[in-house]
Each structure stands twice: as structure tokens, then as C-alpha cells.
Design a protein around this motif. Structure first.
Motif, PDB file in Angstrom:
ATOM      1  N   CYS A 128       0.950  -1.594   0.287  1.00 19.00           N
ATOM      2  CA  CYS A 128      -0.206   0.422  -0.155  1.00 19.00           C
ATOM      3  C   CYS A 128       0.226   1.261   0.196  1.00 19.00           C
ATOM      4  O   CYS A 128      -0.240   2.423   0.095  1.00 19.00           O
ATOM      5  N   LYS A 163      -9.622 -11.302   2.308  1.00 18.79           N
ATOM      6  CA  LYS A 163      -9.736 -11.127   0.985  1.00 18.79           C
ATOM      7  C   LYS A 163      -8.418 -11.005  -0.051  1.00 18.79           C
ATOM      8  O   LYS A 163      -8.219 -10.615  -1.100  1.00 18.79           O
ATOM      9  N   THR A 196     -15.855  -4.349  -3.986  1.00 17.72           N
ATOM     10  CA  THR A 196     -14.603  -4.346  -4.555  1.00 17.72           C
ATOM     11  C   THR A 196     -13.508  -3.422  -3.702  1.00 17.72           C
ATOM     12  O   THR A 196     -13.544  -2.090  -3.814  1.00 17.72           O
ATOM     13  N   ASP A 197     -12.056  -3.551  -3.799  1.00 17.57           N
ATOM     14  CA  ASP A 197     -11.207  -3.417  -2.984  1.00 17.57           C
ATOM     15  C   ASP A 197      -9.969  -2.863  -3.749  1.00 17.57           C
ATOM     16  O   ASP A 197      -9.588  -3.444  -5.083  1.00 17.57           O
ATOM     17  N   ILE A 240      -6.424  -0.581  -4.051  1.00 18.23           N
ATOM     18  CA  ILE A 240      -5.504  -0.048  -3.190  1.00 18.23           C
ATOM     19  C   ILE A 240      -3.777   0.134  -4.166  1.00 18.23           C
ATOM     20  O   ILE A 240      -3.567  -0.428  -4.553  1.00 18.23           O
ATOM     21  N   LYS A 295      -8.846  -6.043  -5.835  1.00 17.48           N
ATOM     22  CA  LYS A 295      -9.676  -6.760  -5.110  1.00 17.48           C
ATOM     23  C   LYS A 295     -10.675  -7.032  -5.206  1.00 17.48           C
ATOM     24  O   LYS A 295     -11.999  -6.661  -4.948  1.00 17.48           O
ATOM     25  N   GLN A 296     -11.332  -8.202  -5.364  1.00 18.34           N
ATOM     26  CA  GLN A 296     -12.824  -8.840  -5.559  1.00 18.34           C
ATOM     27  C   GLN A 296     -12.739 -10.085  -5.963  1.00 18.34           C
ATOM     28  O   GLN A 296     -12.230 -11.177  -6.868  1.00 18.34           O
TER      29      GLN A 296
END
Length: 747
Positions: free
Chosen positions: A477, A640, A684-685, A687, A708-709
């Protein structure tokens, strides 16, 4: 109107050269990617065969100049068509260009010169040959007489011998051939990388557990049932013998087999077991073979002259016309994931290829990947277990040594008291020892030697990486902090970036155990073509007492006199800046432990660690995969991570630092907009973007964005959108963008 880009010569160097044709309405259903087509070609419109690479609605030139496809043969996809269709799936599933995908599935250049053996035969009776010889002698044609004397005596002679040893000019041979006195025949000779191995018929009798698996898989096969099977067998349980019997059963059906093995384990020892069973009906591929050797093996496969291809990831694309089975041994290995676009995973592509040609897939591992084990638990794969070692061998006794306690007892050596004692014992008994240094994924993590605390990112639960400027950074990140002077947990001054190497271990072994004969196996000692085999053969032959190495020494090798394995820094790989660190650590420790006690002598393993209570270490010591799987899956679900969810990594590379930063922000914004528009943004993320672990390489700056999903098809849809967005924006002209789905390594 639909248009097809068609390739007429699928040799590797011509992949860029396509021709566009229109697809008549009545052929639209048949004209799919990979389909063979008959087309009018060139000024004379001669009809030739081609293959469809892509289909679109956009003409590339004026429509009046585009010729229509004449027909799509009904005979079904030839092997070239199958591989092109597979390349199309790989492109859609993993990103990259169609050319990248084609170069992956059609990896061998066709321009390598064929090796031929020429033989000259006497084409007339012996009496007529003698008459020709006498005439040559009478006319004093010395070379002709010398040659005729040799060929009349034997009836045949090697062409090379004739030219290079008898010094017979080509003009003489041509005149004799023209007169019909001799004939010259050419036969293709294959370069075979397998040195001669004596074939033996002796078969090992399987135990009940092994036989049950073989019988079950072959019963399905006989009934026309094709599945994916996962064999979870402890180290030394005899998975290879199971593979051999399944292969034999499939070959009886007239089918062909691809056997994938990690490159690092593709040793003479492994290949010879297959050769003894199946003789020269097998071929191998590996990265150290010449282009000519690779080409010949590929041609043998296409011509049906072999039944089995053994090799690493690239062997998956062997052009077998009648493929019936794909086996992936050590399926958990990271080397099955490509690091170059398209970043495909061999396990997933194998399942797809098998489905396309009605073949079965067998996966095997002592430490299955979470992806494969979850698929087996969900019923997608059929699970088999081999829970005991073959031939009555017992699992080794495993000891966990807490290095924090060693430090308290003033032992600052890399060898714990227990390990030193056991090494001396084995040296006295003339038994062998393997010392494994776990450097997998090592990336300058910072830990406390006093309490074992590791500096981690508070946002990602991934270890921070030490940089020369005194900062610690998360390469997931981008969060950063300064390097502490004392441990934040216990206040000890023993906090620093961790690091040691195999050379240092070798020096220490020689200093502490001068009587020992030592071999080292790592990247430095295995640079030459046969170095792996030479080191392993020397150790197998008893020419050394101790073998020191990194993960390459723990992959499937079977040494009956090894009764002690020492794992010097078990937790190094726990702190790689990568969510798979726990899984990799468990796999490496379990595999390393499995090298001990494989013969009739009991084995022992010493695991040295600063984290003796970590579940990856305790589960590996207890050979308890289920315990590890349960705890690791909880971690993956919570954060996740795959396989609980999917991740798409988008890597941006440019020489312009400011430009690549801005490009990352633009792609992130575009992704956010598309996800909102499709109604899936909340689940959904996104990053990043942040600078990659390797932020700059060869003067190129590297940024990475993660998405991420849970649903894979949403990520592939996003990838397609980002590709279109990039193509219509001039801002991305000097920026390379690549995609990696469920990455095996951090960026």
C-alpha cells in the motif's frame, strides 16, 4: 459484417503477419478463434489453409479489397487450431496481447535446421557393382574405385564417412546416382537430450492405498469420465509410482501424456524412472536444451513418435494430436506461474486444455496449494490422500528449536546446541546431512532476535521492507515509517534487517565440523548445464557428508542415507512482503523435512526459528496440512486474499517517474469509475497505486495498483476496460502496462 485476422504460416517468427478476410454470414458460427479456414491468397487467388487469430467488426483496409473466407473445414480443429484457440483463452483470461499468448503456446522457431542422416546404398546387384569397380580401376578413377570397393563389400555406407574419410567428391557420387548404381537416402535424426539409459521391465508393486488411486482414476478413464484429481500424499508416499501406473493405463487407450515437473526437480534421477518404464517413447523439455533439441522433441510429439512429454511449465503446450492426460507434480510450486506476459498459471491452463480435448488432469503434492485444496473441498476436483510413506518408511522425528532461547543461553552461532550435537552424531555414523537455508522471498525484513517481533504494515499485515535511507516501507500500500532503534515490543537493541547466505553457512560448517566433506548447491554453484545433476550425483554416491542449499535441495530428491535435515532459518520466508508468505513457509518446511529418513534408517529434522509458535511452523513440524489450511484460509478470508477472493495487479513501467505516477492515478480513477458504473464498487477494493517493491530497475520506474474482487470475471472485465482506456489516451504511449491475476509474488 465480421472480419477475421488470419495467419497462414504459424511459425514463431511469422506470428505478427496476419491478413484480414471477411466472414460470410453462413460461416459466422464456425469462424471462431483457432478455426482452420480455406482462403484465396495472393494475386492468383490460390487456395491455401490458414487459422483465425481474432474476429472483429472493424475492417483494417477498404472493404472492396477484403476477400471473403471460402470455407471452414468440418474436420474439427487440428493441433495448431487447438493451440491457437487456447492462446485466445489465455489472452482473455490473463491479459497481454494475442502475440504474447501465441508465442507462449507456439514457443519453438521452425527455422532450426533439421538434422539428417544420409546413407548410400548399392542400387545394383553385387556382380554389377564389381563390374563398375573394375571399370573405375581400369580408367584409373581412384576416388570412384575407392568408394565402389567400400560400398560393394558392405552394400551400404554412411554418407559422412564417404565424403570426409574416403574423400570422394560429390560430383562422383552424383554421377553414380544418375547412372543408377547407387541411391542416397535421407532419414531425419532427432537430437535426443536423454542420454542412454538401460530400459528395465521391473515394476514396483504398489501398496493398497496407491493401487486404490490408480484403479479409481483408470476406472473413470475406461468409462469415458474425465476429471481433475488431486493426490495429497505425504513426502515419500510414492506419488511417482502412482503417476507411472496411471500413465501406462492411459497410453493403453492410444493416448498421449504431458507430465509437468518443476524445472528445479527435473533431474536425471526423475527422468530415468520414466525412461526405464517407457523407453524412448518419452521426451523431455528444459530451459538448458538447445533450440534444435527443443524443436526436435516438439516435432516428435506432433508426428506421434512419442507418448509422454516431461518438462516444466512450457511442456504444457506440447503439440500432441491425441492428448489424454496431463499430470502436474508438486502442483504448489510457484514456477508454474509465468512471470512474463501473459502471466498464466499452468494448473488453470492445464484444466482448460484438458477440457477442450476431453483429457484428464492429475495434480499431486505433499503440500497442495490453497487454490487446489479449496477446489477439491468444493467438489471441483476429486481428492485422494496418501497418508503413509511407501515401502514401510517412517516419517522423521521433528524438533523445533527456539532461537530466542539459544540467544539467552549465549549461543550466537547459526547452529543450535541440538543441531550441532546431531550433526556430530551423524558424522560418526557415516550418515548424511542436509542443511537447508530458507531464503525464499527474503526481502530485507526487520526483526528482533531477542523476542522474534517483526515490523509489519498496520494496514496490510505484510512485513515492512528495509531501505538504505533508514525507512521501512510496505510494498503493498506504500505506507512508510522510520527504522526503530530498539524493538517496539520488548525494547531490545537486537533489532535489524535479517540476512545470511549459503556461502556464509558453508564457511561456518567447515569451521565447526572440519572433518566433514561439504557440498553447496545454490544459484552460484549451478550455473553450468549439468551442474545440478553433478552435485546431486556426488551426494547420492556418498562423496559428501553434508549438502548445504536453498530451496533447490528440497524438491523431490530421494537420498536413502540422509537421516538428518537442519533448517537453519525456518521463518525467513514468513516475512516476505507477500500474502503467501505463510503458505510458502509451510510448504518449504514440510518439503525439507520430507528429505529425512526416506530409506530404512529413521530420520530427524531440526527446525530453528524465532517464531516457534507460528501455525505455519507448528503445522509443518506435525505434518498437519488440515490444521494449516484451516488457519491460513481464515487469514485469507479476513483480508480478501486468494483463493478467498481474487486480486488483479496492474504494473506500470516508464522511464519518466512523474509520468508513471500520474498514469497510476489515471488508471486507478478509471477503474473506480468503471466499477461504480457496473454497480460493484462497494464490494471491490482498490489499493494503491504505490511504487513497487523494486521501484526502479534499469532506469525504469515501476508503479503497482491492486484490485481485490471475489468474482474473477469482474476483474477480467475491468482489465478489458482499462486496456481500451489506455489505447484511447495518448498519455500512455510511453508507459508499459501489464496485468497479473492472483500474483504469486509481490511487486
Amino acid at each position: 459484417m465480421l472480419y477475421a485476422d488470419i495467419i497462414v504460416d504459424i511459425s514463431n517468427e511469422n506470428l505478427d503477419k496476419t491478413y484480414q478476410y471477411s466472414i460470410p454470414a453462413h460461416l459466422e458460427e464456425k469462424a471462431v478463434i483457432g478455426a482452420p479456414v480455406i482462403i484465396p491468397f495472393g494475386k492468383g487467388n490460390r487456395t491455401i489453409k490458414g487459422y483465425i487469430l481474432s474476429v472483429s467488426e472493424t475492417p483494417k483496409i477498404k472493404e472492396e479489397f477484403i476477400k471473403p473466407i471460402e470455407s471452414v473445414p468440418e474436420s474439427g480443429l487440428a493441433i495448431e487450431g487447438q493451440l491457437i484457440a487456447l492462446a485466445g483463452w489465455i489472452k482473455e483470461h490473463y491479459g497481454g496481447t494475442m502475440n504474447d499468448a501465441l508465442r507462449t503456446v507456439i514457443p519453438v522457431k521452425q527455422s532450426v535446421k533439421a538434422t539428417v542422416k544420409r546413407t548410400i546404398y548399392l542400387n545394383v546387384s553385387n556382380e554389377e557393382g564389381v563390374i563398375a569397380l573394375e571399370e573405375a580401376e581400369r580408367k584409373n578413377y581412384k576416388a570412384k574405385a575407392r568408394f565402389l570397393k567400400a560400398v560393394v563389400n558392405k552394400g551400404e555406407i554412411d554418407y559422412e564417412v564417404t565424403v570426409k574419410q574416403l574423400f570422394v567428391p560429390l560430383s562422383t557420387l552424383n554421377s553414380l546416382a544418375k547412372a543408377g548404381i547407387i541411391r542416397i537416402e535421407e532419414n531425419r535424426v532427432y537430437r535426443n537430450p536423454i542420454k542412454t539409459i538401460q530400459k528395465e521391465e521391473k515394476k514396483i508393486v504398489l501398496n493398497d492405498n496407491q493401487q486404490e488411486i490408480v484403479s479409481s482414476v483408470l476406472a473413470d478413464y475406461d468409462l469415458g469420465i474425465r476429471k481433475t484429481y488431486l493426490i495429497h500424499g505425504v513426502t515419500g508416499s510414492g506419488k511417482t509410482e502412482v503417476y507411472l501406473d496411471i500413465i501406462e493405463g492411459v497410453i493403453r487407450h492410444g493416448k498421449q501424456v504431458i507430465m509437468l515437473i518443476p524445472e528445479i526437480a527435473l533431474t536425471f534421477q526423475t527422468v530415468s524412472r520414466f525412461y526405464r518404464r517407457f523407453g524412448d517413447r518419452i521426451a523431455i523439455l528444459n530451459s538448458k536444451m538447445s533450440k534444435g533439441e527443443r524443436y526436435d522433441q516438439s516435432l516428435r510429439a506432433k508426428n506421434g513418435e512419442i507418448d509422454i512429454m516431461i518438462g516444466p511449465r512450457s511442456a504444457l503446450f506440447t503439440p500432441f494430436q491425441n492428448l489424454g492426460l496431463i499430470i502436474i507434480d508438486e502442483e504448489h510450486e510457484g514456477s508454474y506461474k509465468s512471470e512474463m506476459p501473459p502471466k498464466y498459471h499452468a494448473r488453470e491452463v492445464a484444466v482448460k486444455r484438458a477440457k477442450d480435448v476431453n483429457a484428464s488432469v492429475v495434480l499431486g503434492s505433499a503440500t497442495p496449494s490453497l487454490e487446489a485444496y479449496l477446489a477439491a473441498k468444493n467438489g471441483e476436483y476429486e481428492l485422494f490422500k496418501l497418508s503413509e510413506r511407501a515401502k514401510g518408511a517412517t516419517m522423521p522425528d521433528v524438533h523445533i528449536v527456539d532461537l530466542r532461547e539459544e540467544l539467552k543461553n549465549k549461543n550466537k552461532s547459526m547452529f543450535s546446541g541440538l543441531l550441532r550435537e546431531l550433526i556430530l552424531d551423524r558424522l560418526d555414523k557415516k550418515e548424511q546431512i542436509m542443511l537447508f537455508l530458507n531464503r525464499r522471498g527474503y526481502a530485507g525484513f526487520v526483526s528482533c532476535r531477542s523476542c522474534g517481533y517483526v515490523m509489519k504494515c498496520s494496514h496490510c499485515d505484510i512485513s515492512l521492507t528495509s531501505h538504505n535511507n533508514g525507512t521501512l516501507q510496505c510494498h503493498y500500500c506504500g505506507a512508510a515509517q522510520t527504522m526503530p532503534k530498539v524493538c517496539p515490543k520488548c525494547g531490545s537493541k537486537y533489532i535489524a534487517a535479517f540476512g545470511t547466505g549459503t556461502q556464509k553457512v558453508e564457511e561456518m560448517v567447515k569451521r565447526e565440523f572440519p572433518q566433514a566433506r561439504v557440498l553447496r548447491m545454490d544459484a552460484d554453484t549451478t550455473k553450468t548445464k549439468n551442474s545440478h545433476e553433478e552435485i546431486l550425483a556426488a551426494f547420492a554416491n556418498g562423496n559428501a557428508d553434508i549438502l548445504i542449499g536453498t530451496q533447490m535441495i528440497v524438491k523431490g530428491h530421494d537420498f536413502s542415507n540422509v537421516t538428518l535435515v537442519g533448517i537453519l532459518a525456518a521463518d525467513l520466508s514468513l516475512y516476505a512482503s507477500d500474502y503467501r508468505a505463510g503458505e510458502r513457509t509451510f510448504q518449504l518446511l514440510a518439503q525439507a523435512s520430507g528429505r529425512a529418513g526416506r530409506g530404512n534408517k529413521p530420520g530427524e529434522v531440526v527446525i530453528q526459528t524465532y517464531q516457534p509458535d507460528h501455525y505455519a511452523i507448528t503445522a509443518a513440524a506435525e505434518e498437519d496440512y488440515e490444521q494449516f489450511f484451516s488457519k491460513e484460509m481464515n487469514y485469507r478470508k479476513m483480508l480478501k486474499y486468494p483463493p478467498a477472493s481474487h486480486i488483479m495487479a496492474v504494473l506500470l513501467v516508464s522511464k519518466d517517474e512523474k509520468k508513471v505516477e500520474m498514469a497510476g492515478k489515471l488508471l486507478s480513477g478509471a477503474a473506480d469509475e468503471w466499477l461504480r458504473r457496473t454497480g460493484v464498487r462497494e464490494e471491490t477494493d482498490i489499493i494503491g497505486p504505490s511504487f513497487a517493491n523494486l521501484a526502479k530497475a534499469n532506469d525504469f520506474f515501476r508503479m503497482v495498483l491492486y484490485v481485490k474482487q471475489q468474482k474473477y470475471d469482474i476483474l477480467t472485465g475491468l482489465k478489458d476496460f482499462l486496456e481500451e482506456y489506455r489505447l484511447v489516451s495518448s498519455y500512455f504511449e510511453a508507459i508499459n502496462v501489464s496485468y497479473d491475476f492472483d500474483p504469486m509474488n509481490g511487486y
